[in-house]
Every structure is written in C-alpha cells, then in structure tokens.
Design a protein around this motif. Sequence first.
Motif, PDB file in Angstrom:
ATOM      1  N   LEU A   1       1.859  18.108   8.204  1.00  0.00           N
ATOM      2  CA  LEU A   1       2.184  16.813   8.615  1.00  0.00           C
ATOM      3  C   LEU A   1       2.796  16.214   7.675  1.00  0.00           C
ATOM      4  N   ASP A   2       3.745  15.251   8.104  1.00  0.00           N
ATOM      5  CA  ASP A   2       4.545  14.419   7.252  1.00  0.00           C
ATOM      6  C   ASP A   2       3.765  13.254   7.068  1.00  0.00           C
ATOM      7  N   MET A   3       2.583  13.196   6.186  1.00  0.00           N
ATOM      8  CA  MET A   3       1.959  11.846   6.150  1.00  0.00           C
ATOM      9  C   MET A   3       2.112  11.599   4.413  1.00  0.00           C
ATOM     10  N   ALA A   4       2.344  10.231   4.319  1.00  0.00           N
ATOM     11  CA  ALA A   4       2.312   9.706   2.875  1.00  0.00           C
ATOM     12  C   ALA A   4       0.834   9.324   2.621  1.00  0.00           C
ATOM     13  N   TRP A   5       0.680   9.399   1.370  1.00  0.00           N
ATOM     14  CA  TRP A   5      -0.694   9.165   0.609  1.00  0.00           C
ATOM     15  C   TRP A   5      -1.372   7.743   1.041  1.00  0.00           C
ATOM     16  N   ILE A   6      -0.276   6.775   1.247  1.00  0.00           N
ATOM     17  CA  ILE A   6      -0.879   5.779   1.728  1.00  0.00           C
ATOM     18  C   ILE A   6      -1.203   5.501   3.159  1.00  0.00           C
ATOM     19  N   ASP A   7      -0.827   6.584   4.003  1.00  0.00           N
ATOM     20  CA  ASP A   7      -1.309   6.564   4.945  1.00  0.00           C
ATOM     21  C   ASP A   7      -2.832   6.989   5.125  1.00  0.00           C
ATOM     22  N   ILE A   8      -2.886   7.899   4.293  1.00  0.00           N
ATOM     23  CA  ILE A   8      -4.420   8.564   4.187  1.00  0.00           C
ATOM     24  C   ILE A   8      -5.173   7.667   3.670  1.00  0.00           C
ATOM     25  N   LEU A   9      -4.727   7.067   2.463  1.00  0.00           N
ATOM     26  CA  LEU A   9      -5.728   5.861   1.869  1.00  0.00           C
ATOM     27  C   LEU A   9      -5.918   4.748   2.888  1.00  0.00           C
TER      28      LEU A   9
END
Length: 206
Positions: A50-58
């Motif tokens: 997945l092209d998911m940034a850390w801010i999305d996970i946070l």
Amino acid sequence: MKKVAPEQVSQFNADFVKIFTSGLGLGLVVLGYSYTNTFFRSFGLSLFQLDMAWIDILFRGVALFQDWRVAAIFSATILTGSVIFSSRNLVGATAKVVIISFTVFGFVIAATWGGQVLGYQHARSIWEGGAGKVAFCQLNSDHKQLSDLASGINELSLQQRIRLVYQSKDHTFLAPVYQTVREGQRTGEAYVIPTSAISFCRVIGS
C-alpha cells in the motif's frame, strides 16, 4: 508527612509531561500501525503493498478514539500509569527505571492488543457482515487481461457484494462480501486492480 520542595514538584511535573507526551504519542503510533496492519492482513494484504504515508496510519489510530472501548482503555491505562509514575519517588533509582519502563511497556502492549482486536473485528465485519463502503466499479476495456475479473466484479456489484477497502494512486483494493463463511474462517480476500484500469467507481458509505 515529608514536605515536598517546590523544585521537586516542578521537576516531577516536567518529568510527568515528558513521559506522558512520549507515551501517548508512542501509543497512538503503535495503535494505528497495529490496527492498520491487522485490518489489511485480514484481506491477505501487506502494508508494503500500500502506498500509505505514516500520517495516514497515525490518523487511523487517532480516529479509533471514537470507539468508547478505545477511549476507556486508554483512559484506564493513563490513570494506572499516572499512579505508578507518582510512586516512583518512594523507591530507589533502579526501581524508578523499572517502574517507568513497565509503565511505557504496558501502554505499548495495550495499544498493540487493542489495534489487533479492532483491526480484525472491522475487517471481518466487511467480508462477513457486509459493512464498509459499497462500491460499483466499472473496468475499462483497454485491459483485456482483466476481462474475467471484470465480469466477476460486475456480478458481485449487482448483488451489492463489493466493498472498497483502499485506493491509492496506483492500485484500488476491492473486497468481496461472502454469502457463507466456512467454519473456522478468519480471513477474507481482496482484488488488487490497477487504478488506471478502472473507468469509474460509484462508492456509497463513509
């Protein structure tokens, strides 16, 4: 009762703020990662896909506070940690380190466990219960190799049994809703489709 000097109170407050802020920040990151990893693993997907940034996970970790169980567990953990942290001055230097370490460790364990439980529950509610975003996606005719998949997705869409799990610039992840679930089944599945192969998607839900 021993009188506490103002300097000691000030130092205690500063130490508490640092530990509390660090622990809360770490807990949010761990909760978000644990939840996100478990959720997508339940569809056979890895976070590396997945092209998911850390801010999305946070943000996923922060958004979970809407669940009263998460808010209650975090509140109880913070309260317990505060009481334990306050008692550290009653013991020696070595015990202080142990108390602080176990307080942070307990916070991480609670966040990890909570993320795993919620991630699995939310994923299962999609592939078993039909929760989530109902999607009606039409694949374009330029990708002949996806023709068999397109017909299957169209049929499931007509039955309202396709859910949008995640979409990035490069790929779209769709999950089918099972009509029957095998005994002991603990995972669903997902269709990974190039986003460029999709003509349009009508998505219902939030």
